[in-house]
Every structure is written in C-alpha cells, then in structure tokens.
Design an enzyme around this catalytic site. Structure first.
Site, PDB file in Angstrom:
ATOM      1  N   GLY A  38      10.429   1.579  40.655  1.00  0.00           N
ATOM      2  CA  GLY A  38      11.804   1.797  41.098  1.00  0.00           C
ATOM      3  C   GLY A  38      12.684   0.905  40.245  1.00  0.00           C
ATOM      4  CG  ASP A 252      13.957  -0.390  35.124  1.00  0.00           C
ATOM      5  OD1 ASP A 252      15.137  -0.021  34.981  1.00  0.00           O
ATOM      6  OD2 ASP A 252      13.060   0.340  35.578  1.00  0.00           O
TER       7      ASP A 252
HETATM    8  O1  RIB Z   1      12.710   2.923  34.957  1.00  0.00           O
HETATM    9  C1  RIB Z   1      11.382   3.146  35.341  1.00  0.00           C
HETATM   10  C2  RIB Z   1      11.323   3.437  36.791  1.00  0.00           C
HETATM   11  O2  RIB Z   1      11.980   4.650  37.040  1.00  0.00           O
HETATM   12  C3  RIB Z   1       9.929   3.607  37.349  1.00  0.00           C
HETATM   13  O3  RIB Z   1       9.385   2.415  37.858  1.00  0.00           O
HETATM   14  C4  RIB Z   1      10.110   4.686  38.401  1.00  0.00           C
HETATM   15  O4  RIB Z   1       9.816   4.220  39.687  1.00  0.00           O
HETATM   16  C5  RIB Z   1      11.543   5.160  38.261  1.00  0.00           C
HETATM   17  O5  RIB Z   1      12.352   4.625  39.222  1.00  0.00           O
END
Ligand code: RIB
Ligand code: NA
Length: 304
Positions: A38, A252
């Site tokens: 996420g 992320d």
């Molecule tokens: O950016 C990668 C993430 O996008 C993954 O961990 C997946 O859960 C989605 O949210």
C-alpha cells in the site's frame, strides 16, 4: 512526531511470472511472495526504517489481514493508533505480477482504504497537530485527501502530495496548496495529457503544471533519475545505477526517504539524492517493504 502519513495499506500478493493466463486457462507461476504494501504504508515504513518518528492514519478491513498489517507497522516503529477497522470491509489487497525484466503490473482492490474519511482525520487531529510533515497519496478517497490538505494548511504542517495512482480529475488547486507535488512520469502524463517520453517532454509537461501554481514539483523517472522544478529552475538528479530485480514500491521508497531527510535537514536537492539512492537500493531486492533497507543497510549500500 515528525511525519504523518494519511493513506492506504494493502497486502501485496506478488507473483513472479513471465506469462499471464488467457481466459479459461490455468498456468503455473514459478514464485510468489506475500508482503505488506500500500503506497501509504510503504512510505511510512520507509521513513520509519530510516529513523523518522511516523504516525499513520489508515483503515484496515474486518479480516485476517488486518492484524498483520497493524503489527507490521508497529514492528517498524510506526504509530498505528489511528489505524482502525472499517466494519464489514476487506483489507486492501494488491495482486502484483513481476516478470524477469523486473517489470511490474499492479492491480489494487482498495477495500477498507475506500472508507478512510474526514472523520478519521478529525479523530486523529490532536496527534496530527504535533507533526511537522504530512504525506498523502491517492489510494484513499479524494475528499479525504482534500480535507487533510486543508487541515495541514490550518495547522502549519508541510505537505507532500504523491498523486499515485494518477487520478485525472485531481483538483490541481489543492495540489498547489501542498509544498511538494511528487508524481512519476506516468502520473504526470495522465495529469497533463502531454507526452513524457523524452526529457524535454517531461520538462514541458512539468512547466504546464507549474504554470497552474505548484510550489515544488518533483518528478520521479525510474531508471532516468528524477527532477525538481521550482519556478524556472530545474534541478536534475542522475539515476543511481543498479541491477533491478523488482521495482515494485520503488516510488514509495523514494518518497518515504525524501520525507525523512526533508525533515532532518531541509535540503531538498540532498534529500532527493538520498531518496534516489534509497529507491535504487530497494529495486535490488524483491517485494515492496520487504526490500526497503534500514539505516545501517542503506549506509552499507552507499559505501559499496
Ligand atoms: O506503489 C506500490 C504499491 O502500490 C504496492 O505496495 C501496492 O500495494 C500498491 O498500493
Ligand atoms: Na523492490
């Protein structure tokens, strides 16, 4: 608290395969990994692994994934007090497919994340007010994102908005209220409707958004590095060369690390360089959070 992430958590179901089944077909895939993911949780965990004090406001479902998600955040020191259950929902999940070119395809089913509401921000308000930086993505409802931005503005909290995954209808006026707007190239393309294949095109699309009144635009370009645009100034960060194994969650990793160093020393270019190195380190390992180095491992990577 340094950082508040108001956003999603998902369970990443990562299948490593080069072929996808056709309708009616059953195929065997060589490998699988289960991880916590996420975009919101990934960014929170990346910052926490580097030593930031982080809290999260998020929703889990009423299922067997929920407890694991909360425990995972806590294991990395993320304050999960405001991670609450949305009754009758399932937790967010993300089936991810990674091929041997390290390309990933991600499907997200938001589940409980679609129930994170302005009321959840109100419930966490006293703790949020103590944070210096708020980090937001788009895996939760847009009205909640807008409410969070208003809240941050009223309370003098800096905001990073990562418009991921891209939502064409994002209100750019809200993006302009944020201190940092951080799309990747695909999100930039969707937001502007302009091509982004060459660096010139990326800069042109960036200029168009800046023209709408953005403060700082940081575009991550995967293996092409990243750029920071502010007014007419453009600052480029070269890519950190590595052999990519799995790029899932690299964006992320970049944002979580950037948030941590922004709070630490406030030097934007330096924070971007660290973020670029951190994301590069993450693509050398499988999975999303599973591949994020802690501070020691990251230092070893930098010194190799
Ligand atoms: O950016 C990668 C993430 O996008 C993954 O961990 C997946 O859960 C989605 O949210
Ligand atoms: Na990875």
């Amino acid at each position: 608290m340094d950082i508040a992430v108001i956003g999603s958590n998902m369970v990443d179901l990562i299948t490593y395969t080069n072929s996808m089944p056709k309708a009616g077909e059953t195929l065997e895939a060589p490998d699988f990994a289960l991880g916590c993911g996420g975009k919101g949780a990934n960014q929170a965990v990346a910052a926490a692994k580097l030593g930031a004090s982080v809290m999260m406001v998020s929703k889990v479902g009423e299922d067997l994934f929920a407890d694991n998600t909360v425990k995972n955040l806590q294991r990395f020191g993320v304050d999960a007090q405001h991670v609450t259950v949305a009754a009758g929902t399932s937790s967010g999940v993300a089936p991810i497919f990674v091929d041997d070119q390290s390309q990933n395809r991600i499907l997200i089913i938001k589940g409980a994340n679609a129930h994170l509401s302005p009321a959840d921000i109100d419930a966490a308000a006293e703790d949020l007010k103590r944070c210096r930086l708020m980090v937001l993505q788009l895996e939760i409802p847009l009205p909640t994102v807008y409410y969070a931005i208003d809240f941050a503005r009223q309370n003098g909290i800096q905001v990073i908005l990562n418009p991921a995954p891209a939502v064409a209808g994002l209100d750019i006026d809200y993006a302009c209220q944020c201190d940092f707007f951080m799309p990747n190239e695909t999100e930039l393309e969707i937001l502007t409707g302009l091509p982004v294949s060459t660096e010139d095109e990326v800069l042109r699309a960036g200029q168009m958004l800046l023209g709408r009144g953005l403060k700082n635009l940081i575009i991550t370009l995967g293996s092409r590095g990243s750029v920071w645009m502010q007014g007419d100034a453009v600052h480029r960060i070269k890519p950190t060369p590595v052999k990519a194994i799995d790029t899932s969650g690299a964006g992320d990793a970049f944002i979580g690390c950037f948030a941590h160093f922004l709070i630490q020393h406030g030097d934007i270019a330096k924070a971007m360089q660290s973020a670029s190195d951190y994301a590069a380190c993450s693509v050398t390992g499988r999975g999303t959070q599973l591949s994020y180095p802690d501070a020691d491992t990251f230092h070893r990577f930098l010194n190799d």
